[in-house]
Scaffold this motif. Sequence first.
Motif, mmCIF file in Angstrom:
data_model
loop_
_atom_site.group_PDB
_atom_site.id
_atom_site.type_symbol
_atom_site.label_atom_id
_atom_site.label_comp_id
_atom_site.label_asym_id
_atom_site.label_seq_id
_atom_site.Cartn_x
_atom_site.Cartn_y
_atom_site.Cartn_z
ATOM 1 N N PRO A 60 0.816 -1.231 0.000
ATOM 2 C CA PRO A 60 0.000 0.000 0.000
ATOM 3 C C PRO A 60 0.840 1.267 0.000
ATOM 4 C CG PRO A 60 -0.076 -1.115 2.140
ATOM 5 C CD PRO A 60 0.585 -2.060 1.195
ATOM 6 N N PHE A 61 2.025 1.212 0.579
ATOM 7 C CA PHE A 61 2.897 2.387 0.594
ATOM 8 C C PHE A 61 3.282 2.785 -0.831
ATOM 9 C CE2 PHE A 61 7.370 3.891 0.570
ATOM 10 C CZ PHE A 61 7.184 5.115 1.180
ATOM 11 N N GLU A 62 3.761 1.816 -1.609
ATOM 12 C CA GLU A 62 4.144 2.108 -2.993
ATOM 13 C C GLU A 62 2.926 2.512 -3.822
ATOM 14 O OE1 GLU A 62 7.024 2.364 -4.402
ATOM 15 O OE2 GLU A 62 8.145 1.863 -2.592
ATOM 16 N N THR A 63 1.775 1.910 -3.507
ATOM 17 C CA THR A 63 0.555 2.257 -4.234
ATOM 18 C C THR A 63 0.186 3.717 -4.021
ATOM 19 O OG1 THR A 63 -0.255 -0.005 -3.994
ATOM 20 C CG2 THR A 63 -1.878 1.680 -4.542
ATOM 21 N N LEU A 64 0.216 4.166 -2.769
ATOM 22 C CA LEU A 64 -0.158 5.542 -2.453
ATOM 23 C C LEU A 64 0.790 6.545 -3.105
ATOM 24 C CD1 LEU A 64 -1.187 5.210 1.296
ATOM 25 C CD2 LEU A 64 -2.663 5.802 -0.624
ATOM 26 N N LEU A 65 2.059 6.192 -3.212
ATOM 27 C CA LEU A 65 3.014 7.106 -3.841
ATOM 28 C C LEU A 65 2.724 7.285 -5.325
ATOM 29 C CD1 LEU A 65 6.448 6.159 -2.214
ATOM 30 C CD2 LEU A 65 4.881 8.018 -1.611
ATOM 31 N N ARG A 66 1.968 6.372 -5.898
ATOM 32 C CA ARG A 66 1.640 6.468 -7.320
ATOM 33 C C ARG A 66 0.285 7.133 -7.568
ATOM 34 N NH1 ARG A 66 5.251 2.544 -6.783
ATOM 35 N NH2 ARG A 66 6.629 2.084 -8.545
ATOM 36 N N THR A 67 -0.416 7.501 -6.505
ATOM 37 C CA THR A 67 -1.705 8.169 -6.673
ATOM 38 C C THR A 67 -1.492 9.656 -6.938
ATOM 39 O OG1 THR A 67 -1.914 8.553 -4.288
ATOM 40 C CG2 THR A 67 -2.886 6.538 -5.187
ATOM 41 N N ASN A 68 -2.531 10.262 -7.479
ATOM 42 C CA ASN A 68 -2.483 11.689 -7.780
ATOM 43 C C ASN A 68 -3.784 12.308 -7.315
ATOM 44 O OD1 ASN A 68 -1.713 14.200 -8.813
ATOM 45 N ND2 ASN A 68 -2.571 13.749 -10.834
ATOM 46 N N LEU A 69 -3.830 12.729 -6.047
ATOM 47 C CA LEU A 69 -5.072 13.220 -5.460
ATOM 48 C C LEU A 69 -5.524 14.520 -6.095
ATOM 49 C CD1 LEU A 69 -4.238 12.563 -1.711
ATOM 50 C CD2 LEU A 69 -5.600 11.142 -3.236
ATOM 51 N N GLY A 70 -6.839 14.655 -6.243
ATOM 52 C CA GLY A 70 -7.396 15.906 -6.751
ATOM 53 C C GLY A 70 -7.970 15.731 -8.142
ATOM 54 N N GLY A 71 -8.397 16.841 -8.722
ATOM 55 C CA GLY A 71 -8.944 16.802 -10.061
ATOM 56 C C GLY A 71 -10.428 16.523 -10.084
ATOM 57 N N GLY A 72 -10.959 16.345 -11.300
ATOM 58 C CA GLY A 72 -12.379 16.076 -11.468
ATOM 59 C C GLY A 72 -12.680 14.602 -11.271
ATOM 60 N N THR A 73 -13.843 14.177 -11.767
ATOM 61 C CA THR A 73 -14.271 12.796 -11.586
ATOM 62 C C THR A 73 -14.962 12.306 -12.855
ATOM 63 O OG1 THR A 73 -14.694 13.298 -9.257
ATOM 64 C CG2 THR A 73 -15.532 11.219 -10.081
ATOM 65 N N ASP A 74 -14.451 11.211 -13.413
ATOM 66 C CA ASP A 74 -15.072 10.588 -14.578
ATOM 67 C C ASP A 74 -14.975 9.078 -14.413
ATOM 68 O OD1 ASP A 74 -16.083 9.773 -16.953
ATOM 69 O OD2 ASP A 74 -14.621 10.764 -18.232
ATOM 70 N N GLY A 75 -16.018 8.473 -13.854
ATOM 71 C CA GLY A 75 -15.995 7.049 -13.568
ATOM 72 C C GLY A 75 -15.992 6.169 -14.800
ATOM 73 N N THR A 76 -16.365 6.721 -15.965
ATOM 74 C CA THR A 76 -16.407 5.888 -17.178
ATOM 75 C C THR A 76 -15.015 5.406 -17.575
ATOM 76 O OG1 THR A 76 -16.293 7.856 -18.596
ATOM 77 C CG2 THR A 76 -18.484 7.038 -18.021
ATOM 78 N N VAL A 77 -13.971 6.186 -17.279
ATOM 79 C CA VAL A 77 -12.612 5.763 -17.632
ATOM 80 C C VAL A 77 -12.170 4.611 -16.734
ATOM 81 C CG1 VAL A 77 -11.959 8.018 -18.556
ATOM 82 C CG2 VAL A 77 -11.575 7.543 -16.140
ATOM 83 N N ALA A 78 -12.627 4.619 -15.472
ATOM 84 C CA ALA A 78 -12.324 3.511 -14.566
ATOM 85 C C ALA A 78 -13.094 2.263 -14.982
ATOM 86 C CB ALA A 78 -12.664 3.895 -13.135
ATOM 87 N N MET A 79 -14.330 2.448 -15.427
ATOM 88 C CA MET A 79 -15.147 1.312 -15.853
ATOM 89 C C MET A 79 -14.514 0.616 -17.055
ATOM 90 S SD MET A 79 -17.758 -0.537 -15.245
ATOM 91 C CE MET A 79 -18.820 0.410 -14.143
ATOM 92 N N ALA A 80 -13.878 1.394 -17.929
ATOM 93 C CA ALA A 80 -13.216 0.809 -19.096
ATOM 94 C C ALA A 80 -12.088 -0.135 -18.685
ATOM 95 C CB ALA A 80 -12.673 1.917 -19.996
ATOM 96 N N LEU A 81 -11.448 0.126 -17.547
ATOM 97 C CA LEU A 81 -10.412 -0.771 -17.035
ATOM 98 C C LEU A 81 -11.000 -1.933 -16.248
ATOM 99 C CD1 LEU A 81 -7.540 1.579 -15.738
ATOM 100 C CD2 LEU A 81 -7.521 0.105 -17.754
#
Length: 472
Positions: A364-385
């Motif tokens: 989880p430590f390495e995972t969190l370092l790869r996140t990019n908090l903030g911005g808008g929200t578009d769930g359709t791009v996540a659904m595509a994955l």
Amino acid sequence: MTGRQSPEVTGETSHDNRRQVMYWRLLARLFDHEEQAALESASLAVVEDIGLPAKLLDPQASVDSVVQRHPELAAEFDGLMVPEDDADDEGVVGDTRDRAAEVRRAALVSKVLLNVFHSPPGTVTAGQLSRWQSDAGWLERALGCRPGELRGGRAGGTGVSPTGTGGGGRTPDLSRLIPEIGLGSIEAGLVKRMRLREVLADPQLAGRLTPSMSLIEQLLRDKDNLSGVALANAKSLIRRFVDEVAEVLRTQVEKSTVGALDRSVPPKRVFRNLDLDRTIWKNLTNWSPEEERLYVDRLFYRHTARRTTPQRLIVVVDQSGSMVDSMVNCTILASIFAGLPKVDVHLIAYDTQALDLTPWVHDPFETLLRTNLGGGTDGTVAMALAQPKIAEPRNTVVVWISDFYEWQTEPLFESMAAIHRSGAKFIPVGSVTSSGRASVNPWFRERFKDQGTPVLSGHIRKLVHELKTFLT
């Protein structure tokens, strides 16, 4: 007007005067750090007379702390400052009951505004920043805005419109002004006053910091601007916090991570598995009264093997600014379930873009370092994955964690409904926090309820229970 006496007048004039007392106190405290004794005393009398807690006037008390002690007030804060339709007020403007309600509204509005716009002087602690962010969230809810909307500098929100003040001396429509001000600059000023980067650059000062969710959020937001000693100290703080939360969550998961007994697997014939009661019962026919001895010709053992079916867990997490608490908790939770036998865990984070974090899900430590908090929200791009990962629906659970304030509501919900119809278990979660408080788009909440997949409460223990039930 002095002492603890509210205005000695009756009827509509009394209510108008009480309302004015609350707003005069609001203005006095906003522009002058010195307490006005007469206004404080009169305000206390008003608050007590209308049945509100005196803690509402405590400048050190967050809205959260008030609501925790008086949960019935939570509903009153929601939409508190959304302008009412003037047409609905026609003919009842002078109603004494309506004017009494305006006094109550003035007291609640004053609390929210003071907590947000009357920031503490001097250096800001992580705890103070966290309280301010919580109070800013209550202000957004009071204005009918999306979580984080005013802090992003975007004006307006659901239900906020530039209407007039209403008639009959109604409470001014403050919602016209606040969205234009934006809370982002206030928050940035508080973070700047923390002097976080200077603290991180000094190992001794950094060692004194106590990891908290608000501090971790700031570290994750600022990690790309850190280097050297400051970056190393930031990573150390993040890892400390992750390890502490992981220990708590791992205990919750391990309490009942067991499947049904698998009787198709022969029990191990070892002494610790010997079923003594059953062995005696089955061999009672071999009892010899003369010898007073039981002859045992067969031993019975307990089954200990548990039936486990290979399962796939797909966790999709909204990583927009309002969901940082969920991002941290779910990243850790996914890593814990990834350590269970026969559980294939996939993790996807998204804002306007989606990122497959599955290769790092065990850390989880390495995972969190790869996140990019903030911005808008578009769930359709996540659904595509997410959709291509559902190979066997009956053995798949999809956990979608978000406040569901989306730009493309209809297409996203249709794809979620399709997952549910396919036979996969779909679990929508408002947020995953320690407090359990979640703000969810009402449009999605109603449709999830109608399709039989109601939004799970925001408390992380409930999500752990749901996942354990399905996966073990």
